[in-house]
Design a protein around this motif. Structure first.
Motif, PDB file in Angstrom:
ATOM      1  N   ARG A  64     -32.607  -0.268  30.934  1.00  8.71           N
ATOM      2  CA  ARG A  64     -33.187  -1.332  31.739  1.00  8.71           C
ATOM      3  C   ARG A  64     -32.481  -2.674  31.498  1.00  8.71           C
ATOM      4  N   GLY A  65     -32.037  -3.305  32.565  1.00  4.16           N
ATOM      5  CA  GLY A  65     -31.403  -4.607  32.458  1.00  4.16           C
ATOM      6  C   GLY A  65     -29.908  -4.578  32.209  1.00  4.16           C
ATOM      7  N   TYR A  66     -29.319  -3.395  32.097  1.00  9.14           N
ATOM      8  CA  TYR A  66     -27.888  -3.301  31.799  1.00  9.14           C
ATOM      9  C   TYR A  66     -27.050  -3.999  32.867  1.00  9.14           C
ATOM     10  N   THR A  67     -27.385  -3.777  34.137  1.00  9.64           N
ATOM     11  CA  THR A  67     -26.608  -4.347  35.239  1.00  9.64           C
ATOM     12  C   THR A  67     -26.594  -5.866  35.197  1.00  9.64           C
ATOM     13  N   ASP A  68     -27.659  -6.476  34.662  1.00  8.73           N
ATOM     14  CA  ASP A  68     -27.764  -7.939  34.631  1.00  8.73           C
ATOM     15  C   ASP A  68     -26.972  -8.577  33.497  1.00  8.73           C
ATOM     16  N   PRO A  85     -10.884   5.365  31.463  1.00 17.09           N
ATOM     17  CA  PRO A  85     -11.991   6.113  32.063  1.00 17.09           C
ATOM     18  C   PRO A  85     -13.341   5.511  31.672  1.00 17.09           C
ATOM     19  N   ALA A  86     -14.232   5.406  32.636  1.00 18.59           N
ATOM     20  CA  ALA A  86     -15.563   4.843  32.382  1.00 18.59           C
ATOM     21  C   ALA A  86     -16.620   5.739  33.013  1.00 18.59           C
ATOM     22  N   LEU A  87     -17.707   5.945  32.301  1.00 21.15           N
ATOM     23  CA  LEU A  87     -18.804   6.790  32.781  1.00 21.15           C
ATOM     24  C   LEU A  87     -20.111   6.026  32.703  1.00 21.15           C
ATOM     25  N   TRP A  88     -20.822   5.980  33.826  1.00 21.73           N
ATOM     26  CA  TRP A  88     -22.129   5.320  33.907  1.00 21.73           C
ATOM     27  C   TRP A  88     -23.207   6.345  33.582  1.00 21.73           C
ATOM     28  N   ILE A  89     -23.919   6.129  32.478  1.00 12.91           N
ATOM     29  CA  ILE A  89     -25.001   7.042  32.080  1.00 12.91           C
ATOM     30  C   ILE A  89     -26.313   6.364  32.446  1.00 12.91           C
ATOM     31  N   ARG A  90     -27.001   6.874  33.441  1.00 17.37           N
ATOM     32  CA  ARG A  90     -28.176   6.210  33.978  1.00 17.37           C
ATOM     33  C   ARG A  90     -29.424   6.576  33.158  1.00 17.37           C
ATOM     34  N   TYR A  91     -29.699   5.759  32.157  1.00 13.79           N
ATOM     35  CA  TYR A  91     -30.894   5.948  31.335  1.00 13.79           C
ATOM     36  C   TYR A  91     -32.145   5.480  32.070  1.00 13.79           C
ATOM     37  N   ASP A  92     -32.004   4.473  32.904  1.00 17.44           N
ATOM     38  CA  ASP A  92     -33.133   3.931  33.676  1.00 17.44           C
ATOM     39  C   ASP A  92     -32.857   4.181  35.158  1.00 17.44           C
ATOM     40  N   SER A  93     -33.834   4.717  35.870  1.00 17.18           N
ATOM     41  CA  SER A  93     -33.638   5.108  37.262  1.00 17.18           C
ATOM     42  C   SER A  93     -33.272   3.942  38.172  1.00 17.18           C
ATOM     43  N   ALA A  94     -33.580   2.705  37.747  1.00 15.54           N
ATOM     44  CA  ALA A  94     -33.282   1.535  38.571  1.00 15.54           C
ATOM     45  C   ALA A  94     -31.868   1.005  38.357  1.00 15.54           C
ATOM     46  N   GLU A  95     -31.175   1.521  37.348  1.00 20.63           N
ATOM     47  CA  GLU A  95     -29.843   1.020  37.012  1.00 20.63           C
ATOM     48  C   GLU A  95     -28.761   1.872  37.666  1.00 20.63           C
ATOM     49  N   HIS A  96     -28.231   1.391  38.780  1.00 22.85           N
ATOM     50  CA  HIS A  96     -27.188   2.109  39.502  1.00 22.85           C
ATOM     51  C   HIS A  96     -25.834   1.447  39.261  1.00 22.85           C
ATOM     52  N   SER A  97     -24.801   2.248  39.218  1.00 24.40           N
ATOM     53  CA  SER A  97     -23.467   1.717  38.980  1.00 24.40           C
ATOM     54  C   SER A  97     -23.081   0.728  40.080  1.00 24.40           C
ATOM     55  N   THR A  98     -22.235  -0.230  39.699  1.00 21.43           N
ATOM     56  CA  THR A  98     -21.849  -1.295  40.621  1.00 21.43           C
ATOM     57  C   THR A  98     -20.328  -1.438  40.658  1.00 21.43           C
ATOM     58  N   GLY A  99     -19.844  -2.259  41.593  1.00 19.45           N
ATOM     59  CA  GLY A  99     -18.423  -2.544  41.666  1.00 19.45           C
ATOM     60  C   GLY A  99     -17.589  -1.288  41.869  1.00 19.45           C
ATOM     61  N   LEU A 101     -17.089   1.103  39.903  1.00 19.38           N
ATOM     62  CA  LEU A 101     -17.723   2.322  39.387  1.00 19.38           C
ATOM     63  C   LEU A 101     -18.680   2.941  40.401  1.00 19.38           C
ATOM     64  N   LYS A 102     -19.046   2.180  41.419  1.00 19.57           N
ATOM     65  CA  LYS A 102     -20.012   2.671  42.403  1.00 19.57           C
ATOM     66  C   LYS A 102     -19.489   3.891  43.156  1.00 19.57           C
ATOM     67  N   SER A 103     -18.176   4.017  43.227  1.00 22.02           N
ATOM     68  CA  SER A 103     -17.589   5.159  43.935  1.00 22.02           C
ATOM     69  C   SER A 103     -17.567   6.418  43.078  1.00 22.02           C
ATOM     70  N   LYS A 104     -17.925   6.279  41.802  1.00 23.28           N
ATOM     71  CA  LYS A 104     -17.944   7.425  40.888  1.00 23.28           C
ATOM     72  C   LYS A 104     -19.372   7.932  40.720  1.00 23.28           C
ATOM     73  N   GLN A 105     -19.507   9.240  40.568  1.00 20.62           N
ATOM     74  CA  GLN A 105     -20.829   9.826  40.368  1.00 20.62           C
ATOM     75  C   GLN A 105     -21.404   9.415  39.015  1.00 20.62           C
ATOM     76  N   ASP A 106     -22.627   8.879  39.030  1.00 22.40           N
ATOM     77  CA  ASP A 106     -23.302   8.555  37.777  1.00 22.40           C
ATOM     78  C   ASP A 106     -23.648   9.833  37.021  1.00 22.40           C
ATOM     79  N   PHE A 107     -23.733   9.728  35.719  1.00 28.59           N
ATOM     80  CA  PHE A 107     -24.271  10.809  34.890  1.00 28.59           C
ATOM     81  C   PHE A 107     -25.762  10.534  34.765  1.00 28.59           C
ATOM     82  N   ILE A 108     -26.574  11.411  35.342  1.00 26.28           N
ATOM     83  CA  ILE A 108     -28.021  11.207  35.363  1.00 26.28           C
ATOM     84  C   ILE A 108     -28.677  12.233  34.440  1.00 26.28           C
TER      85      ILE A 108
END
Length: 236
Positions: A64-68, A85-99, A101-108
């Motif tokens: 929560r709050g990572y994007t901010d 290489p960078a991987l977005w690990i979505r611990y909070d459902s509201a935190e979606h990858s940006t910029g 990284l948005k074109s890459k599949q998040d690890f949910i």
């Protein structure tokens, strides 16, 4: 092998980072948590860049709050700019990858509190990512060779089982590990009987070769396709 854990520096972000660090260490992967390495009075930005430069990949612990967090966004920007290489690990459902990284599949993660499962997923990503593939495979095999517990062997074996194949040299390293390390040799059991880890791995890799394993599926789907979650028990 070292990876950089980018996280928001609050209680929740710190908790996830420390737990993931512990589980990745089981796979032989070292982690950098900058806040634990930069001393009071040091040039924060300079040292942060130095730690990023020696990292093979960036893991975004999106609690929560990572994007901010401006610092977290700068860490991502640095990684993208350096083709790390960078991987977005979505611990909070509201935190979606940006910029970028948005074109890459998040690890949910199917369960954000199951750090062992997340670490195995990260290990698989590192082993499949072209820029970290060879280093990760060598790291996993080295960790297997010196495995100190049955559970460590199982965790490593489950990551190796997601690969497309293993070379003859890699099989030899696994065979040697099984021959010289009881924690490897007897880690897999069926009906209370120990079986060589190589036997289990060959069976799983044969299954893997017959299916189309793609990273952009949700983790829960991967688990079903792999025949169930690799929990803290014997692989079946």
């Amino acid at each position: 092998m070292q990876v950089f854990l980018s996280h928001r520096e609050n209680e929740e972000g710190e908790k996830y980072a420390l737990a993931l660090r512990e589980e990745l260490a089981i796979l032989g992967v070292d982690t950098i948590i900058a806040s634990h390495l930069i001393h009071p009075g040091a040039d924060w930005a300079k040292e942060l860049l130095e730690h990023l430069e020696v990292s093979s990949a960036l893991l975004c612990i999106a609690s929560r709050g990572y994007t901010d967090s401006a610092w977290c966004q700068q860490e991502i920007g640095w990684a993208i700019g350096r083709n790390t290489p960078a991987l977005w690990i979505r611990y909070d459902s509201a935190e979606h990858s940006t910029g970028f990284l948005k074109s890459k599949q998040d690890f949910i993660p199917s369960e954000p509190l199951d750090e062992a499962e997340i670490a195995r997923g990260v290990g698989t990503w590192l082993a499949m990512e072209p820029r970290t593939r060879e280093e990760t495979r060598a790291t996993l095999l080295r960790a297997l060779t010196f495995s100190s517990t049955y559970q460590q062997t199982r965790d490593i074996a489950h990551v190796l089982a997601t690969l497309d194949s293993l070379t003859d040299d890699e099989w030899k390293q696994i065979d040697d590990a099984a021959a010289n390390n009881r924690q490897v040799r007897d880690a897999i059991s069926y009906s209370n009987r120990a079986k060589p880890v190589t036997e289990w791995l060959r069976r799983e890799l044969n299954k893997s070769a017959k299916r189309d394993w793609t990273w952009n599926l949700p983790l829960a789907v991967h688990q079903r396709r792999r025949g169930g979650r690799a929990s803290r028990r014997d692989p079946r």
